[in-house]
Design a protein around this motif. Structure first.
Motif, PDB file in Angstrom:
ATOM      1  N   LEU A   1      37.894  38.847  63.498  1.00  0.00           N
ATOM      2  CA  LEU A   1      37.111  40.123  64.199  1.00  0.00           C
ATOM      3  C   LEU A   1      36.543  41.060  63.217  1.00  0.00           C
ATOM      4  CD1 LEU A   1      36.107  41.194  66.906  1.00  0.00           C
ATOM      5  CD2 LEU A   1      38.565  42.069  67.372  1.00  0.00           C
ATOM      6  N   LYS A   2      35.535  41.325  62.907  1.00  0.00           N
ATOM      7  CA  LYS A   2      34.997  42.288  61.916  1.00  0.00           C
ATOM      8  C   LYS A   2      35.135  43.683  62.707  1.00  0.00           C
ATOM      9  CE  LYS A   2      32.595  39.220  58.881  1.00  0.00           C
ATOM     10  NZ  LYS A   2      33.552  39.653  57.877  1.00  0.00           N
ATOM     11  N   GLN A   3      35.705  44.627  61.756  1.00  0.00           N
ATOM     12  CA  GLN A   3      35.339  46.127  62.227  1.00  0.00           C
ATOM     13  C   GLN A   3      34.117  46.329  62.421  1.00  0.00           C
ATOM     14  OE1 GLN A   3      38.092  47.751  63.384  1.00  0.00           O
ATOM     15  NE2 GLN A   3      36.633  49.497  64.010  1.00  0.00           N
ATOM     16  N   THR A   4      33.395  45.942  61.475  1.00  0.00           N
ATOM     17  CA  THR A   4      31.690  46.543  61.517  1.00  0.00           C
ATOM     18  C   THR A   4      31.267  46.075  62.934  1.00  0.00           C
ATOM     19  OG1 THR A   4      31.263  44.310  60.177  1.00  0.00           O
ATOM     20  CG2 THR A   4      31.379  46.557  58.994  1.00  0.00           C
ATOM     21  N   ASP A   5      31.654  44.816  63.322  1.00  0.00           N
ATOM     22  CA  ASP A   5      30.956  44.169  64.867  1.00  0.00           C
ATOM     23  C   ASP A   5      31.551  45.183  65.772  1.00  0.00           C
ATOM     24  OD1 ASP A   5      29.718  42.326  63.399  1.00  0.00           O
ATOM     25  OD2 ASP A   5      31.485  40.760  63.814  1.00  0.00           O
ATOM     26  N   ARG A   6      32.765  45.554  65.619  1.00  0.00           N
ATOM     27  CA  ARG A   6      33.387  46.615  66.816  1.00  0.00           C
ATOM     28  C   ARG A   6      32.642  48.188  66.734  1.00  0.00           C
ATOM     29  NH1 ARG A   6      40.103  46.236  66.029  1.00  0.00           N
ATOM     30  NH2 ARG A   6      40.229  44.497  67.025  1.00  0.00           N
ATOM     31  N   GLU A   7      32.362  48.355  65.522  1.00  0.00           N
ATOM     32  CA  GLU A   7      31.342  49.653  65.396  1.00  0.00           C
ATOM     33  C   GLU A   7      29.865  49.428  66.047  1.00  0.00           C
ATOM     34  OE1 GLU A   7      33.290  51.870  61.346  1.00  0.00           O
ATOM     35  OE2 GLU A   7      31.036  51.031  61.365  1.00  0.00           O
ATOM     36  N   ARG A   8      29.451  48.272  65.886  1.00  0.00           N
ATOM     37  CA  ARG A   8      28.108  47.944  66.634  1.00  0.00           C
ATOM     38  C   ARG A   8      28.302  48.193  68.074  1.00  0.00           C
ATOM     39  NH1 ARG A   8      27.946  43.726  62.384  1.00  0.00           N
ATOM     40  NH2 ARG A   8      26.775  44.634  60.663  1.00  0.00           N
ATOM     41  N   SER A   9      29.297  47.224  68.488  1.00  0.00           N
ATOM     42  CA  SER A   9      29.598  47.301  70.028  1.00  0.00           C
ATOM     43  C   SER A   9      29.729  48.708  70.524  1.00  0.00           C
ATOM     44  CB  SER A   9      30.972  46.548  70.346  1.00  0.00           C
ATOM     45  OG  SER A   9      30.622  45.027  70.007  1.00  0.00           O
TER      46      SER A   9
ATOM     47  N   LYS B   1      41.455  45.590  54.806  1.00  0.00           N
ATOM     48  CA  LYS B   1      42.313  46.495  55.574  1.00  0.00           C
ATOM     49  C   LYS B   1      41.963  46.584  57.229  1.00  0.00           C
ATOM     50  CE  LYS B   1      43.836  51.291  55.553  1.00  0.00           C
ATOM     51  NZ  LYS B   1      45.055  50.929  55.469  1.00  0.00           N
ATOM     52  N   TYR B   2      40.775  46.453  57.478  1.00  0.00           N
ATOM     53  CA  TYR B   2      40.387  46.606  58.954  1.00  0.00           C
ATOM     54  C   TYR B   2      40.101  45.072  59.923  1.00  0.00           C
ATOM     55  CZ  TYR B   2      40.660  51.687  58.120  1.00  0.00           C
ATOM     56  OH  TYR B   2      41.156  52.783  57.533  1.00  0.00           O
ATOM     57  N   ASP B   3      39.707  44.286  59.073  1.00  0.00           N
ATOM     58  CA  ASP B   3      39.374  42.999  59.938  1.00  0.00           C
ATOM     59  C   ASP B   3      40.607  42.321  60.407  1.00  0.00           C
ATOM     60  OD1 ASP B   3      36.622  43.777  59.125  1.00  0.00           O
ATOM     61  OD2 ASP B   3      36.556  42.011  58.002  1.00  0.00           O
ATOM     62  N   GLN B   4      40.478  41.600  61.542  1.00  0.00           N
ATOM     63  CA  GLN B   4      41.692  40.874  62.150  1.00  0.00           C
ATOM     64  C   GLN B   4      41.431  39.639  62.364  1.00  0.00           C
ATOM     65  OE1 GLN B   4      42.308  43.272  65.785  1.00  0.00           O
ATOM     66  NE2 GLN B   4      44.000  44.316  64.839  1.00  0.00           N
TER      67      GLN B   4
END
Length: 918
Positions: free
Chosen positions: A401-409, A389-392
């Motif tokens: 581009l993983k949403q979990t990586d965005r959250e860590r950032s 649903k959220y990875d691009q």
């Protein structure tokens, strides 16, 4: 039989006989010839050799640099108010910009902070408005009023007589298709009907993110304004369009060329992409050099010449040093003297009870900040659903581009933000801690309510996450997660840990009232001292900058009555919480406050002649760090240190400007109470990633993943920048690791020549080659020696196709035989010729006498022949002894064409002798 002499021959013989018999007549003819030559040689020697050099170099573009050919004088342009407000250097910039707009469809005005880019752009706009062109200005939202004020019938509009009629939109308006911007209806606007677009702070368009699904503002500007409808010229304004990343220029240039990679092929640039890519590669190699070798000259010598040509074709760039060196400061006024920065290190509270910053940092690092990473707590059996649903996909599906990586950032940035707020003020820190604490409380309450209720099992991929009926089952804003899918035991535990730690920090922070705020006390001390002992007589004015509106409001609330007791008025300007002032007689809008803070620079006498009181303490955020003339003020305080030094320099540019009435100006920086190295390392540790300075993008930060070695290099780079800021006020182009495009363009020389040609064209056309002059080295960068301007007669000298000056070569050779500046550094040599010669209208008797003594009044030019040999060798890479043997003939004082014979034949166009005590 004798052959009869032709009548013409008899007449010629008779004429020579008459001259021979009448020696006095012959002497008169000779005297007349010598008088003509002497007139040229003695009236303007150094000035003339400078302009002869320029005339030859630019002779193929005489029409291009002729002012009358650049502008259509019948428009009445030179009668406008805005044109007549400009200084000489600004007029030169305007003419250069119009020329580039006409020839290449675009221009970037990249003058340094404080040189008046806005007024230069207004003059360009007026020129095109007088030609009945339709103009659009795109500006950052915070600078919008800087432009709209000149379009309204208002007393504050000092250019009302010019009747400007351009449209103004915010950069962010390009993201919208509906609504209004001022009086403009975005839904019905004819985007493609603009003849000229002016982009203020154009570096904000340096990125064109094609990876995202939605149309970006960059793409909208390109496709719907520039490419669509009528042919559109583009004028861009930026103090830093390019610096640490040569490729920053790529997307800005694309506006001018409409994305055509080969648009400048006729100008020797076959591919814009290749040109910029090669320049970036050279720059990257230069960055790898040891610090002692990483000098600007080393980069300029290696970078590909077509990059210089690109800059020369499309940019106007002048620095403060450039203006001080080469323009008449009696006309433009001086820049004030920069005093050594005042560095203030303040504790957090007066009693010392609050933990020091490094302990607060440890507490920040211990925080889980679990509220900002809900996907981290999704159960393993549900992770794949959220990934879908959220990875691009990015780079055409080559990576994800993983949403979990965005959250860590995001967590890294939250830690950075907490530390920054702590540095700014204890008040701002407390507000942020309280906000995060409240968010966690709400989450825990929602989780508890969910656990106590009954619900139907849902699937995140099947539901409409924005539907109100699912609100109680979801957490998150843009990225929403079903509470049922979370590992609630672990998430609740870490949320509770965060809540408890934040509660402790909040208790400690709230103990520090304004009365106990040690940093605020230091600020009051600095201001009180300044008011009591002004830097410039009678000047009580101070600007206090902070990165946060919360801090600015806190300072205003804490200072305005205190200031009134000292007899000064205060004001607050922020982009979010509005403006306030203790000066009750004025409106509280931005322009009114700034006009009453800096009445001279804002020409208040024309706007409100009845006004008498002034604001002396101005507290502001970065909403006024660009595009404002506030040089009535002589002290600027950075209450918090912006982690991007560019922003600090921009802030100081509000008072460090031409036209200042102050002799001296002071910068004061408030630092955390620790050593600089400790501060820099603390910053790196708390972020977990290095926040790198991207100097090409004013005021913006890029968070970039670093390997350990690279991070150490960046920390060292950052430390040096901060050290520079502690020791002196520096210009952007002087900052360690930066390169100014001022070093790379020749536009000012063209404008010089254009001005000189108006009254001296016939002199330039009729002056022989080989002309020279002698001057003393009156500036520090000039050393004894000779600057030669040579021409490749036969076109045999191999140069890069885009070498900007071919077939001319300018080489500066020192008196002892070393090459000071080679032909690839011609601009530096021309700079020195300009400074030493452009205004010299009479001979330098001392330098002339020294050269005459050395050369036996021109009979022995061997020393200069040797220097010429060095100059030629530096060009062709080998000795050309044979070619220079006859350059200086016995008894001659000039070097004539065809006197160099050899594999490569040169003509000496001019030479500029620098002679005298350094």
């Amino acid at each position: 039989m004798a052959v009869k002499e032709p009548e013409a021959t008899k007449q010629l013989v008779s004429w020579f006989d008459t001259l021979w018999n009448d020696r006095q007549a012959l002497r008169d003819v000779k005297a007349q010839l010598l008088e003509n030559l002497t007139t040229i040689a003695s009236e303007k020697p150094a000035q003339l050799v400078y302009f002869i050099t320029l005339f030859n170099i630019f002779k193929d573009m005489i029409e291009e640099i002729d002012e009358e050919n650049i502008i259509r004088s019948k428009t009445g342009f030179k009668d406008t108010i805005v044109w007549n407000k400009l200084y000489k250097f600004q007029k030169d910039g305007v003419l250069g910009a119009i020329d580039k707009l006409e020839r290449h469809n675009g221009c970037i005005i990249a003058d340094s902070v404080g040189l008046g880019k806005t007024f230069e752009a207004l003059a360009v706009i007026k020129y095109y408005e007088l030609r009945n062109d339709r103009v659009l200005v795109l500006a950052p939202k915070r600078l919008r009023e800087n432009w709209t004020v000149y379009t309204i019938n208002d007393k504050r509009n000092l250019l009302a007589g010019d009747r400007f009629n351009y449209d103004v939109l915010n950069h962010t308006d390009l993201n919208r298709t509906k609504g209004t911007s001022g009086e403009i209806n975005l839904e019905t606007l004819n985007w493609g009907n603009y003849d000229l677009v002016v982009i203020d702070e154009s570096h904000n368009f340096r990125n064109n993110d094609t990876k995202r699904d939605k149309i970006t503002r960059y793409q909208r500007l390109m496709d719907q304004i520039i490419r669509a409808g009528v042919k559109t010229k583009v004028l861009m304004l930026s103090a830093t369009p390019v610096n640490n990343r040569m490729n920053d220029l790529k997307n800005q240039v694309a506006f001018i060329t409409e994305g055509n990679d080969r648009a400048l092929g006729d100008n020797g640039i076959s591919s814009l992409d290749n040109t910029l890519r090669r320049a970036q590669r050279h720059f990257n190699n230069w960055l790898k050099l040891p610090a002692e070798k990483r000098k600007t000259e080393a980069l300029l010598e290696t970078i590909n010449f077509e990059y210089f040509k690109l800059l020369d074709l499309l940019t106007i760039a002048r620095s403060r040093k450039h203006i001080e060196k080469y323009y008449d400061t009696s006309e433009i006024g001086k820049f004030p003297e920069r005093l050594k920065p005042m560095n203030v290190k303040a504790d957090i509270d007066t009693s010392g009870a609050f933990p020091p910053l490094k302990e607060v940092n440890r507490a920040i690092k211990r925080l889980n900040l679990a509220a900002y990473a809900p996907l981290e707590y999704v159960r393993s059996d549900k992770k794949e659903e959220y990934s879908r649903k959220y990875d691009q996909e990015v780079s055409g599906g080559k990576s994800v581009l993983k949403q979990t990586d965005r959250e860590r950032s995001l967590i890294h940035l939250m830690r950075v933000n907490l530390l920054k707020r702590m540095e700014s003020s204890i008040h701002s820190f407390a507000l942020t801690v309280e906000k995060i604490h409240g968010q966690i409380d709400n989450l825990l309450t929602k989780i508890e309510a969910h656990e106590d209720g009954e619900f139907e099992e849902l699937n995140i991929e099947d539901i409409e996450t924005d539907a109100p009926e699912f609100e109680n089952f979801l957490i998150g804003n843009k990225v929403k997660v079903l509470i049922q899918d979370l590992d609630l035991i672990r998430w609740k535990q870490e949320l509770s840990e965060d809540r408890d730690q934040l509660a402790e920090l909040l208790r400690e922070a709230k103990k520090i009232s304004a009365a106990k705020d040690a940093k605020l006390a230091e600020l009051k001390r600095v201001i009180a001292t300044k008011i009591k002992s002004p830097i410039n007589e009678g000047n009580k004015k101070v600007i206090i900058f902070t990165a946060f509106a919360d801090t600015a409001t806190y300072l205003y609330n804490s200072l305005h009555q205190w200031g009134a007791d000292l007899g000064v008025h205060s004001a607050l300007v922020t982009g979010s919480s509005g403006s306030k002032s203790t000066l009750g007689t004025i409106r509280k809008d931005l322009n009114s406050i700034l006009t009453n803070f800096s009445p001279t620079s804002k020409e208040r006498a024309k706007v409100a002649p009845e006004a008498s009181e002034e604001i002396d303490i101005l507290i502001a955020t970065d909403c006024i760090s660009e595009g404002q003339n506030l040089q009535d003020c002589d002290m600027l305080i950075n209450y918090d240190i912006h982690w991007n030094p560019v922003r600090i320099i921009q802030r100081f540019g509000r008072i460090d400007r031409l036209g200042s009435t102050n002799d001296k100006i002071q910068l004061a920086n408030f630092w955390p109470n620790m050593e600089l190295d400790e501060y820099i390392n603390l910053e790196a540790r708390v972020s977990g990633r290095m926040v790198l300075l991207d100097i090409s993008a004013t005021g913006e930060e890029n968070v970039i993943e670093q390997d350990e070695k690279k991070q150490m290099n960046d920390l060292e780079y950052r430390r040096k920048q901060m050290e520079q800021l502690q020791d002196s006020v520096i210009d952007l182009e002087d900052m360690d690791g930066s390169v100014s495009i001022t070093d790379m363009t020749l536009n000012d020389f063209r404008m010089d020549l254009s001005s000189f040609m108006k009254d001296n064209l016939s002199t330039l056309e009729n002056t022989p080659t080989g002309y020279y002059a002698s001057v003393q080295p009156e500036i520090p960068e000039a050393v004894a020696g000779t600057i030669f301007c040579l021409r490749d007669i036969n076109g045999k000298i191999e140069t890069q196709e885009s070498y900007a000056l071919a077939p001319y070569f300018v080489v500066y050779v020192g008196e002892t035989g070393e090459v000071v500046f080679n032909h690839l550094q011609a601009k530096k040599s021309l700079d020195i010729m300009k400074k030493l010669g452009a205004a010299k209208t009479v001979p330098d008797d001392i330098a002339v006498a020294l050269v005459d003594a050395q050369t036996k009044n021109g009979r022995d030019m061997s020393s200069y022949r040797a220097l010429l040999d060095v100059a030629i060798e530096s060009i062709v890479g080998k000795s050309e002894e044979k070619g220079v043997e006859s350059l200086f003939s016995r008894g001659g004082t000039t070097i004539a064409q065809d006197q160099i014979k050899g594999a490569n034949d040169f003509e000496v166009v001019s030479f500029f002798i620098i002679k005298g005590a350094s």
